[in-house]
Motif scaffolding. Sequence first.
Motif, PDB file in Angstrom:
ATOM      1  N   MET A   1      -5.772   2.717  -9.817  1.00 60.19           N
ATOM      2  CA  MET A   1      -6.651   3.845  -9.483  1.00 60.19           C
ATOM      3  C   MET A   1      -7.661   3.503  -8.400  1.00 60.19           C
ATOM      4  O   MET A   1      -8.279   4.392  -7.836  1.00 60.19           O
ATOM      5  CB  MET A   1      -7.385   4.321 -10.744  1.00 60.19           C
ATOM      6  CG  MET A   1      -6.438   4.895 -11.811  1.00 60.19           C
ATOM      7  SD  MET A   1      -7.255   5.191 -13.380  1.00 60.19           S
ATOM      8  CE  MET A   1      -8.245   6.629 -12.977  1.00 60.19           C
TER       9      MET A   1
ATOM     10  N   ARG B   1      -7.154  -2.757  -8.877  1.00 58.81           N
ATOM     11  CA  ARG B   1      -5.804  -2.863  -9.419  1.00 58.81           C
ATOM     12  C   ARG B   1      -5.821  -3.695 -10.708  1.00 58.81           C
ATOM     13  O   ARG B   1      -5.107  -4.685 -10.857  1.00 58.81           O
ATOM     14  CB  ARG B   1      -4.850  -3.513  -8.420  1.00 58.81           C
ATOM     15  CG  ARG B   1      -5.051  -3.097  -6.972  1.00 58.81           C
ATOM     16  CD  ARG B   1      -4.478  -1.748  -6.645  1.00 58.81           C
ATOM     17  NE  ARG B   1      -4.797  -1.419  -5.251  1.00 58.81           N
ATOM     18  CZ  ARG B   1      -5.289  -0.267  -4.831  1.00 58.81           C
ATOM     19  NH1 ARG B   1      -5.531   0.706  -5.691  1.00 58.81           N
ATOM     20  NH2 ARG B   1      -5.535  -0.043  -3.570  1.00 58.81           N
TER      21      ARG B   1
ATOM     22  N   SER C   1      -8.415   4.921  -4.605  1.00 57.32           N
ATOM     23  CA  SER C   1      -7.367   5.792  -5.129  1.00 57.32           C
ATOM     24  C   SER C   1      -6.138   4.949  -5.431  1.00 57.32           C
ATOM     25  O   SER C   1      -6.113   3.741  -5.181  1.00 57.32           O
ATOM     26  CB  SER C   1      -7.018   6.888  -4.124  1.00 57.32           C
ATOM     27  OG  SER C   1      -6.255   6.352  -3.055  1.00 57.32           O
ATOM     28  N   ALA C   2      -5.100   5.625  -5.920  1.00 54.78           N
ATOM     29  CA  ALA C   2      -3.834   4.946  -6.194  1.00 54.78           C
ATOM     30  C   ALA C   2      -2.880   5.027  -5.011  1.00 54.78           C
ATOM     31  O   ALA C   2      -1.687   4.771  -5.157  1.00 54.78           O
ATOM     32  CB  ALA C   2      -3.180   5.550  -7.438  1.00 54.78           C
TER      33      ALA C   2
ATOM     34  N   ASP D   1       0.110   2.542  -3.632  1.00 57.22           N
ATOM     35  CA  ASP D   1       1.530   2.600  -3.983  1.00 57.22           C
ATOM     36  C   ASP D   1       2.382   3.048  -2.808  1.00 57.22           C
ATOM     37  O   ASP D   1       3.542   2.649  -2.676  1.00 57.22           O
ATOM     38  CB  ASP D   1       1.760   3.599  -5.129  1.00 57.22           C
ATOM     39  CG  ASP D   1       1.318   3.064  -6.473  1.00 57.22           C
ATOM     40  OD1 ASP D   1       0.935   1.889  -6.560  1.00 57.22           O
ATOM     41  OD2 ASP D   1       1.354   3.840  -7.444  1.00 57.22           O
TER      42      ASP D   1
ATOM     43  N   SER E   1       0.813  11.005 -11.207  1.00 52.87           N
ATOM     44  CA  SER E   1      -0.248   9.999 -11.232  1.00 52.87           C
ATOM     45  C   SER E   1       0.368   8.601 -11.271  1.00 52.87           C
ATOM     46  O   SER E   1       1.582   8.430 -11.461  1.00 52.87           O
ATOM     47  CB  SER E   1      -1.140  10.204 -12.453  1.00 52.87           C
ATOM     48  OG  SER E   1      -0.495   9.726 -13.627  1.00 52.87           O
ATOM     49  N   ALA E   2      -0.472   7.592 -11.128  1.00 52.32           N
ATOM     50  CA  ALA E   2       0.006   6.208 -11.134  1.00 52.32           C
ATOM     51  C   ALA E   2       0.675   5.841 -12.455  1.00 52.32           C
ATOM     52  O   ALA E   2       1.457   4.888 -12.516  1.00 52.32           O
ATOM     53  CB  ALA E   2      -1.160   5.264 -10.866  1.00 52.32           C
TER      54      ALA E   2
END
Length: 782
Positions: free
Chosen positions: A1, A5, A104-105, A108, A503-504
Amino acid sequence: MCVSRCGSIAVVENGRFIRLEPDPSHPTGRALCAKGRAAPELVYHPDRLLYPLKRTRPKGDPDSGWQRITWDEALTLTADRLRSLANQHGPESVVFSVSSPSTSASDDSTVWIQRLMNAFGSPNLCASMELCGWGRYQATTYTFGASVPGNYMPDLENAGCILFWGYNPNLARLTHATATVEAIKRGARLIVVDPRRTGIAKKANVWLQVWPGTDAALALGIARVMIERGWYDQEFIRNWTNGPLLVRSDNGRLLTERDISENGSAQKYVAWSETMGHPIVYDPSAGRYEVENPQPSLSGTFAIKTLQGEVVCHPAFELTAELCRRYPPERVETITGIDHVLIEDAARMLWESRPVAYYAWSGVEMQTNSTQIARAIAQLYVLTGSFDAPGGNVLFPGVPTANVTGLELLPAEQRLKSLGLKERPLGPSRWGHVTSDELYRGILEQKPYGVHGLVGFGANLLLAHADGTYGREALKALDFYVHADLFMNPTSELADVVLPVASAFEREALKIGFEVSPEAQSFVQLRQRVVEPPGEARSDTEIIFDLACRLGFDAQFWDGDIQAAYSYQLVPSGLSLEMLREQPGGIRVAQVTRYRKFADQSEGVLRGFNTPTRKIELYSEKMLEHGYPPLPEYQEPLVGPISRPDLAEQYPLILTCAKNSLFCETQHRGLPSLRRQAMEPEVELHPAAAAERGIRPGDWVRVETPEGSIRARARLNDTLVPNVVCGQHGWWQACPQIGAPGYDPFDAEGANFNLLIGSAAIDPISGSVPHRAYLCQVLRSD
């Protein structure tokens, strides 16, 4: 998030994600913040976007007329519109945006967004680099030729002294906070530079409470004490910086061999040998002087016979010392508000407690002089001689992987079209990053050319950046805007197509290296999907690969096969997806940390640094060539009491801002467990400033600047300096479950901090906006 990490374990019962816990076996898993603990609320939030949506009403209409469409319709429409814009206006007319990976995520998928952007032919990525990352990743390349401290991380496990500047790891990077506490326990010293007495500042041996925006003066003042008292690594400066190279007093250029010899090279430089008493030549291509035991001088004035006549020259380090001499501790106290004794204490601690590891964050990046602040701090750090040494700032070895950013896919001529490159050639556009102001002007003013399309991945530009009202008009004027996100927000409301994102916790992702330590950087993990995404939400990476194929980039995106792309990344590592799936907690790939890599030799050539002189550049000829000071000179904040006395009477307070530990920037205020702990926006001010204005704790107040005003609750903080106030940005989202209201981000009755900040006064090199140092007034609001 976020950038931490943090290694964690998801607890699932009967197919439902109910809890997130720390994973102590993971190199970043020793602790978990409130945001992590609230993850299930994020996953199951009732306002999540579930299906692709298409606008059917004009932008700005109170009713957007969102119509549910299929993924096939959404991606076909998006691909068709983007292809049309590229054909009509050029691919550079489409900008890609992404929320900062720090908060933020998006980590990824950022590499795949860059690959898509490069394949498409756009040199324009709006990723908040001017606000979050410029100082630690790009500005210091003009000193080190590398990202310091961005990639050369602080070796906290071995540091004797830790320097945190505008950085609160308790909020920004929890793994650094826990490592710092351990370092203090074993005897490391801690210096914190921050206008606020943050949690980490309470643990500091020296807390330097700098007035917002005056950081460069502080760095120069500390350096002055160290140089004056001989508290600097002279051999490191002599051997590994361009401090000995002679600078011409007539034009500020480095003296070259061509200047003193008809057959000389303009690519070789000249120093003065203390032992030989005459000029000596330094060859950057070999990283060596052309004589044995050169002993180049670091100080003095030398009259050099050149082909054009005699020219007075000084070693670059002499000019560095001369700049620092202009900032004695007593003067720095008047500029920064810091007691001169503390300045001397900090200088002594940096020297006596070496090795020094430092980290700086967005506190010094959101300034009108952010570039020179970063360079001044870097210059101070160089004096300690701790660079790439145990306990200093070290490039920890990473697991070998294939580079998939696709930079080779972007033609060289397209790179030169980055929006801000002509106006700020040394700024973020040099690396393909554009500022929000450049984006908005490209849309509304067609400067330097027209921007017609935007592909957004989570970037809530209108809340995260200054000039939100101007930005809103810009986004309204776009020919086409597609936005992918978890929630609808004020920025995505202006899109033509909105795509729901998983979402992650609802998508698989590959993470190679966790940065913060040798152990963490050697760690590879294929994060598991915890639960299925809601509705038809997809991961950003899935969206990117599907869109890429529809744009005709099948070959560049492994025919849309994400697993094949991950496998390609992993080939040099010796790992496979199967191995990672068998060990979902991650796998360590043993690496050996090597230090002082700049001293490596190959066939008699020193590795050195990736700079024009192959040395750490205290004096930057590159800056000089573009009309900027070659040394990191201090400049008053452009919207401050000294620079703008015409405003200071009406706006007598200095405004800064800070993160709330409960939220990632503009996110998460809709999560009940977090919002209960921070029901309303607040502004911190000193009790004396409050009493002067008749303000009591909890009163609604109005914060006013030359750009606008907002409302917030008053919180009194007696550790602030009386003329400094601290606001919070990111407020807009409601939390109906507990009756917490939302706030109109474009109204003076709202709480959008960034309505207070203009983009007229910005860093001339980077375009950084002064979210952390502005003028304001605070008054009671009825």
